[in-house]
Write a protein that holds these residues in place. Structure first.
Motif, PDB file in Angstrom:
ATOM      1  N   GLU A  36       0.662  -1.113  -0.220  1.00  0.00           N
ATOM      2  CA  GLU A  36      -0.083   0.137  -0.037  1.00  0.00           C
ATOM      3  C   GLU A  36       0.965   1.301   0.037  1.00  0.00           C
ATOM      4  OE1 GLU A  36      -2.789   0.004   3.091  1.00  0.00           O
ATOM      5  OE2 GLU A  36      -3.796  -1.650   2.652  1.00  0.00           O
ATOM      6  N   GLU A  62      -1.982  -6.952  -2.319  1.00  0.00           N
ATOM      7  CA  GLU A  62      -3.497  -7.340  -2.593  1.00  0.00           C
ATOM      8  C   GLU A  62      -3.971  -7.340  -1.065  1.00  0.00           C
ATOM      9  OE1 GLU A  62      -6.979  -7.782  -3.161  1.00  0.00           O
ATOM     10  OE2 GLU A  62      -5.576  -7.961  -4.915  1.00  0.00           O
ATOM     11  N   ALA A  65      -9.397  -7.780  -1.903  1.00  0.00           N
ATOM     12  CA  ALA A  65     -11.034  -7.223  -2.103  1.00  0.00           C
ATOM     13  C   ALA A  65     -11.993  -8.367  -2.452  1.00  0.00           C
ATOM     14  CB  ALA A  65     -10.666  -6.391  -3.787  1.00  0.00           C
ATOM     15  N   THR A  99      -8.179  -8.080 -10.187  1.00  0.00           N
ATOM     16  CA  THR A  99      -8.161  -7.144  -8.785  1.00  0.00           C
ATOM     17  C   THR A  99      -7.655  -5.913  -8.995  1.00  0.00           C
ATOM     18  OG1 THR A  99      -8.372  -9.348  -7.631  1.00  0.00           O
ATOM     19  CG2 THR A  99      -7.774  -7.150  -6.299  1.00  0.00           C
ATOM     20  N   ARG A 101      -7.080  -1.853  -7.518  1.00  0.00           N
ATOM     21  CA  ARG A 101      -6.889  -0.955  -6.335  1.00  0.00           C
ATOM     22  C   ARG A 101      -6.863   0.660  -6.957  1.00  0.00           C
ATOM     23  NH1 ARG A 101      -3.789  -3.228  -1.321  1.00  0.00           N
ATOM     24  NH2 ARG A 101      -4.799  -1.695  -0.210  1.00  0.00           N
ATOM     25  N   GLU A 108      -6.080   5.797  -0.378  1.00  0.00           N
ATOM     26  CA  GLU A 108      -6.782   4.677  -1.156  1.00  0.00           C
ATOM     27  C   GLU A 108      -8.280   5.266  -1.112  1.00  0.00           C
ATOM     28  OE1 GLU A 108      -7.297   0.126  -2.030  1.00  0.00           O
ATOM     29  OE2 GLU A 108      -6.481   0.796   0.111  1.00  0.00           O
ATOM     30  N   PRO A 110     -12.285   3.654  -2.644  1.00  0.00           N
ATOM     31  CA  PRO A 110     -12.808   2.363  -2.716  1.00  0.00           C
ATOM     32  C   PRO A 110     -13.153   2.184  -4.220  1.00  0.00           C
ATOM     33  CG  PRO A 110     -14.469   3.914  -1.910  1.00  0.00           C
ATOM     34  CD  PRO A 110     -13.119   4.578  -1.807  1.00  0.00           C
ATOM     35  N   THR A 136     -13.140  -4.766  -7.063  1.00  0.00           N
ATOM     36  CA  THR A 136     -12.853  -3.610  -6.607  1.00  0.00           C
ATOM     37  C   THR A 136     -12.901  -3.424  -5.185  1.00  0.00           C
ATOM     38  OG1 THR A 136     -14.637  -1.977  -6.293  1.00  0.00           O
ATOM     39  CG2 THR A 136     -13.630  -2.346  -8.565  1.00  0.00           C
ATOM     40  N   PRO A 137     -12.332  -2.635  -4.175  1.00  0.00           N
ATOM     41  CA  PRO A 137     -12.892  -2.831  -2.805  1.00  0.00           C
ATOM     42  C   PRO A 137     -14.122  -2.446  -2.594  1.00  0.00           C
ATOM     43  CG  PRO A 137     -10.769  -1.591  -3.304  1.00  0.00           C
ATOM     44  CD  PRO A 137     -11.091  -1.918  -4.589  1.00  0.00           C
TER      45      PRO A 137
END
Length: 320
Positions: A36, A62, A65, A99, A101, A108, A110, A136-137
């Motif tokens: 992150e 990762e 998500a 996936t 982000r 970050e 969503p 996605t989240p």
């Protein structure tokens, strides 16, 4: 392709075929080696309102998500040699699955519509048009890329939307931060908080001049948006029954204004349907970025038999 913080990054603008229009986004097609902090560093160095990062399920970058059923989404399955499959996993329908982000220069988020479109166009240029599934989240977002003449067009389908009331005190604080008198609002489009992957406060200006005059208290609006968990404000002016001009302050992302905002467009489509301001089946045109000198066009599609909202647009790759 350029390198930022040691990472290879593609740069696209979404919702315009003109490099000088739309909303630029960074796209990292293989962020499996990034955590992150590294993703945030890349986004901050780029300075765009958002950048998108494709990661393998279970890889270092990762966070897990999940799709709408709460199951972990799969992106970047491995082949028999243990190497990542850069074409994406298949979801059983033939769609390529990833996936994804999203990071602004500060945090970050969503879901981000313009970075989704930019990423889909980048994948289409690499692998060809077709169907994609992004985990996605905020949930599962299908995307279809088609070729229209010389242009590629991406259409995303939002997660299930929702529309909420806003407390009078919170509305008053938003208007104070914007320095907008309540009398300058359009009473036909009442303020609401709309969600289609991220939360946006919808405020409608009574005139185009009110929308064009945007000079707000950055820190005050940012504080309110953090408290209400808002991603942007969706400021709108209705030119015609199906044509709108929109602007999106984005202080929580460290950006004064977003030039073209797909997530807010999806939320706004859900708002219009919830308020019965458009037919159940409708195609809407949103013009954004004109007041910033980066004009773009977002197409919003509503279907009577589907609560989700579709947002589509073109885009183009930017020079390194």
């Amino acid at each position: 392709m350029s390198r930022h913080s040691g990472t290879e990054v593609l740069r696209y603008t979404a919702f315009s075929a003109d490099p000088e229009g739309g909303n630029p986004a960074g796209v990292v097609l293989d962020a499996s080696g990034l955590d992150e902090a590294a993703m945030l560093a890349v986004a901050a160095e780029l300075g765009y309102s958002e950048s998108a990062f494709l990661t393998r399920q279970g890889g270092p970058g990762e966070a897990g998500a999940r799709d709408g059923a709460g199951e972990p989404g799969e992106a970047g399955a491995r082949d028999g040699t243990g190497a990542p499959d850069n074409a994406g996993a298949q979801d059983g329908t033939g769609a390529r699955e990833y996936t994804i982000r999203y990071f602004s220069p500060k945090a970050e988020v969503p879901f981000c519509g313009h970075a989704t479109v930019a990423t889909a166009l980048a994948l289409a240029e690499r692998d060809g048009p077709g169907d994609l599934v992004f985990r996605t989240p905020a949930g599962t977002v299908p995307v279809t890329v088609t070729r229209e003449g010389a242009e590629l067009r991406a259409t995303l389908t939002s997660v299930e939307p929702d529309v909420l009331d806003i407390a009078p005190a919170d509305l008053a604080e938003a208007l104070a931060a914007l320095d907008w008198p309540a009398a300058d609002l359009d009473p036909a489009l009442p303020p609401r908080i709309a969600f289609a992957g991220a939360r946006h406060l919808v405020l409608a200006a009574a005139t185009r001049e009110r929308l064009a005059d945007l000079s707000y208290d950055f820190a005050r609006l940012e504080a309110l948006m953090h408290r209400l968990d808002l991603t942007t404000l969706q400021l709108v002016w209705r030119q015609a029954p199906d044509v709108f001009h929109v602007r999106d302050p984005f202080p929580v992302g460290g950006v004064v204004e977003d030039p073209a905002t797909g997530a807010a467009a999806a939320a706004f489509g859900a708002y219009l349907r919830d308020r019965s301001l458009v037919p159940g089946t409708a195609v809407l045109t949103l013009h954004q970025g004109e007041d910033m000198g980066r004009p773009g066009t977002l197409t919003v599609e509503l279907r009577a038999d589907d609560a989700r909202v579709r947002v589509s647009g073109t885009g183009t790759r930017l020079g390194d």
